[in-house]
Scaffold this motif. Structure first.
Motif, mmCIF file in Angstrom:
data_model
loop_
_atom_site.group_PDB
_atom_site.id
_atom_site.type_symbol
_atom_site.label_atom_id
_atom_site.label_comp_id
_atom_site.label_asym_id
_atom_site.label_seq_id
_atom_site.Cartn_x
_atom_site.Cartn_y
_atom_site.Cartn_z
ATOM 1 N N LYS A 285 0.786 -1.085 0.210
ATOM 2 C CA LYS A 285 0.032 -0.087 -0.021
ATOM 3 C C LYS A 285 0.926 1.325 -0.051
ATOM 4 O O LYS A 285 1.926 1.488 0.563
ATOM 5 N N LYS A 287 0.251 5.429 -0.135
ATOM 6 C CA LYS A 287 -0.576 6.610 -0.134
ATOM 7 C C LYS A 287 -0.201 7.749 -1.269
ATOM 8 O O LYS A 287 -1.195 8.295 -1.773
ATOM 9 N N ASP A 292 -3.105 0.158 -3.486
ATOM 10 C CA ASP A 292 -3.448 -0.501 -2.325
ATOM 11 C C ASP A 292 -3.921 -2.040 -3.063
ATOM 12 O O ASP A 292 -5.143 -2.235 -3.339
#
Length: 426
Positions: A285, A287, A292
């Motif tokens: 994952k 950001k 993800d």
């Protein structure tokens, strides 16, 4: 003795001449009298009509009336022309007469020729349509002091972070940010030769020397000052021409063609083919990229694919691990696009071509044929016919990755001689 009925005699004065026939008053019986011969006009021989079994009537004397009736309506009378059956019928039972059966071989030949003409027309039309959409904007003739050509063909493939043509919503969904201009997010050299294709990734954080160059816009000469910087800084400084010049100077490998695609085009191609299937060995994952992913096989859409190839902060190897994922993904994309289901299906082929060609930037000498060769060479990397690797690294300097010069030279020599690559990136 007069054997004729009363009132009849041979006197012509009564009736204007000698009488013959019944009631004649002549002295001789009518049967013994000589009948005047009447010469009849010759009747032209008529073709045999309506006889079965090929039987022809015997010839007639030109002095005798054959009894044929002339001027009869078609299809009536003994001597009239034959009745022509309605079109498409035979003896009122349908079908074709035996001597008028359809020539199926001729029909099949005409149909086959028609199909070939249609296919050629569509293929030629598609070729020129696609060729006209190529953006030939990079002029490699502006690159100075170039190395000599080797065997095979070398493509510099660049993925830029250009946001051109993207809406604010697309920038948000694709996690691209809103930075102005464009930078290189990935760079690869694809060598296509007789020993199979070789795909070499060049990390964007590679430590390189910016050589002397001529400005692509100004034409001004800039001397070599020995300045070291990241590889992607060359692109940001003076575009594709300086990037090609920098790669050639630091590797010694001549670049034959340049290909660049932006964020939007990359995502659109994936969506046009219905996604790309990948086997992700470990969940991760990130950001910043929006990634993800769970472990296992899955089909990635355009948004997910862009996140996958841009992720680097989620990996211990950072940019080196990202380049490996980029190679894996591009090879899978090429393999799953070059299938009969896409090439023979116009509803998938044209959207895919349109999505890619709309944002693809190439050099001025790039032909559609050369581009297709690059595409199939990329597919060959996945098919086991080629090699994929990172450029050999020996360490780092100021946060930049330093190339292993000895291995790089060996690698370039093998590519220039179109030999099987034995160099590894380890």
């Amino acid at each position: 003795m007069n054997d004729w009925p009363d009132g009849w005699n041979g006197d012509r004065s009564d009736r204007g001449g000698e009488r013959y026939g019944r009631g004649s008053a002549g002295a001789q019986p009518e049967g013994a009298r000589a009948m005047p011969h009447v010469q009849r006009r010759a009747v032209p021989q008529q073709p045999s009509q309506g006889y079965d079994g090929g039987y022809d009537p015997p010839p007639h004397s030109s002095d005798y009336n054959t009894g044929q009736v002339y001027g009869s309506p078609a299809g009536r009378g003994q001597g009239g022309p034959p009745r022509v059956p309605p079109q498409g019928s035979y003896d009122n039972g349908g079908g074709y007469p035996p001597d008028q059966a359809p020539d199926w071989r001729r029909r099949i030949k005409i149909t086959a020729i028609s199909l070939v003409v249609v296919l050629l027309t569509v293929s030629i039309g598609t070729y020129f349509w696609a060729d006209s959409k190529l953006k030939r904007e990079v002029d490699l003739s502006k690159v100075i002091e170039r190395p000599g050509s080797g065997d095979g063909t070398n493509y510099l493939i660049v993925g830029s972070d250009s946001r051109e043509g993207m809406s604010d919503e697309e920038k948000k969904n694709l996690h691209t940010g809103s930075a102005e201009g464009k930078r290189t997010d990935s760079m690869m050299i694809l060598h296509d030769g007789s020993n199979g294709p070789t795909l070499v990734s060049l990390p964007r954080d590679s430590n390189v020397v910016i050589p002397s160059f001529r400005g692509s816009e100004s034409g001004k000469m800039f001397p070599n000052q020995g300045r070291e910087t990241k590889l992607n800084a060359a692109y940001a400084e003076d575009g594709p021409e300086l990037l090609v010049r920098t790669v050639e100077f630091n590797t010694g490998l001549r670049i034959d063609h340049y290909v660049e695609i932006g964020f939007a085009g990359f995502a659109n191609i994936v969506d046009a083919i219905g996604g790309v299937e990948l086997d992700i060995p470990k969940a991760f994952k990130d950001k910043k990229s929006g990634a993800d992913f769970q472990k296992g096989k899955q089909t990635l859409d355009g948004e997910q694919s862009l996140a996958y190839v841009r992720t680097r902060y989620a990996f211990a190897g950072s940019d080196l691990d990202r380049t490996k994922n980029q190679q894996k993904f591009l090879a899978a994309l090429a393999s799953q696009t070059a299938t009969p289901g896409t090439i023979l299906n116009p509803f998938k082929l044209y959207p895919t071509l349109g999505a890619g060609l709309d944002t693809l930037i190439v050099d001025k000498d790039m032909s559609l044929w050369s581009l297709s060769q690059m595409f199939f060479a990329m597919k060959g990397v996945t098919g086991g016919d080629g090699t994929s690797m990172n450029i050999p690294i020996s360490g780092s300097k100021g946060g930049n990755l330093v190339w292993d010069k000895a291995k790089v030279k060996q690698l370039v020599d093998q590519l220039n001689n179109d030999e099987k690559v034995t160099v590894t990136s380890d």
